[in-house]
Write an enzyme that holds these catalytic residues in place. Structure first.
Site, PDB file in Angstrom:
ATOM      1  N   GLU A 157       0.913  -1.279   0.071  1.00  0.00           N
ATOM      2  CA  GLU A 157      -0.067   0.101   0.198  1.00  0.00           C
ATOM      3  C   GLU A 157       1.151   1.094  -0.035  1.00  0.00           C
ATOM      4  OE1 GLU A 157      -2.610   2.672   3.143  1.00  0.00           O
ATOM      5  OE2 GLU A 157      -2.828   0.388   3.379  1.00  0.00           O
ATOM      6  N   ARG A 210       1.371  10.416   0.109  1.00  0.00           N
ATOM      7  CA  ARG A 210       1.507  11.641   0.924  1.00  0.00           C
ATOM      8  C   ARG A 210       2.886  12.342   0.677  1.00  0.00           C
ATOM      9  NH1 ARG A 210       1.427   8.234   6.928  1.00  0.00           N
ATOM     10  NH2 ARG A 210      -0.647   7.508   6.668  1.00  0.00           N
ATOM     11  N   THR A 258      -3.825   6.497   1.863  1.00  0.00           N
ATOM     12  CA  THR A 258      -4.199   7.800   1.988  1.00  0.00           C
ATOM     13  C   THR A 258      -5.064   8.529   0.819  1.00  0.00           C
ATOM     14  OG1 THR A 258      -2.051   7.651   3.075  1.00  0.00           O
ATOM     15  CG2 THR A 258      -2.997   9.838   3.302  1.00  0.00           C
ATOM     16  N   LYS A 278     -11.010  -0.811   6.575  1.00  0.00           N
ATOM     17  CA  LYS A 278      -9.521  -0.629   7.230  1.00  0.00           C
ATOM     18  C   LYS A 278     -10.295  -0.142   8.530  1.00  0.00           C
ATOM     19  CE  LYS A 278      -5.856   2.538   6.841  1.00  0.00           C
ATOM     20  NZ  LYS A 278      -4.755   3.275   5.978  1.00  0.00           N
TER      21      LYS A 278
END
Length: 208
Positions: free
Chosen positions: A41, A45, A69, A129
């Site tokens: 994953e 960012r 994210t 998640k």
């Protein structure tokens, strides 16, 4: 196919990775594969994250590469265009979830409360998640959530280590965990890919 159950079955641990330099992307991904972890994953960012994602998707086909994210509908579209095979968000809103689902790839929306779990269930998803797992209450909290919604399966992420991962993996509603410990920043900076392979081997050996 938006359901992420297949994604959650690839490895007991999904490495959550932030890459600053795209030149590190391919060797890092290959180091994970060499350790038996065939999923990553990659968090969005950094400004170069999509470049790193595309490099991994193009050059390391044996790893399942996802984008983490995801905060906006545009990020979801851009990530899939770059080669993301699944999408992960730290939290979810109705608009964001709709946008993620519209991409057609498996989606792992982030939840932290029973209300958020129910909102995602309303959209037909039962894999999620759980974030931030440690600060939100850890294994005891996740076990309690399992009582009213036993059919929901989670990938807890946030504050999990090799030492605490087994506490989550033994829960019936946990399919796998997410962890950043497989790719320590100092190992990436030193390009110590052998260390990452060793850490991946330890993660791959965890029992579910």
């Amino acid at each position: 196919m938006a359901d992420a159950s297949g994604v959650l079955g690839v490895s007991p641990v999904i490495p959550v990775v932030t890459i600053d330099d795209p030149q590190d992307a391919v060797p890092l991904a290959r180091a994970l594969v060499d350790g038996g972890v065939k999923i990553i994953e990659l968090t969005l960012r950094t400004t170069s994250a999509l470049t790193s994602l595309k490099l991994i998707a193009d050059e390391v086909p044996e790893i399942l590469v996802g984008a983490g994210t995801i905060l906006t509908p545009q990020q979801a579209d851009d990530a899939v265009a770059a080669g993301a095979q699944f999408l992960v968000s730290p939290g979810v809103t109705p608009a964001l979830l709709t946008a993620m689902l519209s991409t057609g790839v498996p989606v792992l929306p982030g939840v932290a409360t029973v209300g958020e779990v129910l909102a995602v269930l309303e959209q037909g998803l039962d894999t999620m998640k759980f974030f931030p797992a440690g600060p939100a209450g850890g294994p005891k909290y996740l076990a309690a959530i399992g009582a009213p919604v036993p059919h929901v399966r989670f990938c807890p992420t946030g504050g999990i280590s090799l030492a605490t991962a087994p506490d989550y993996l033994k829960l019936p509603n946990v399919a796998c965990v997410g962890g950043s410990w497989l790719t320590p920043a100092d190992a990436v900076a030193a390009k110590d890919w052998a260390r990452i392979t060793t850490l991946a081997s330890g993660a791959a050996a965890l029992a579910r």
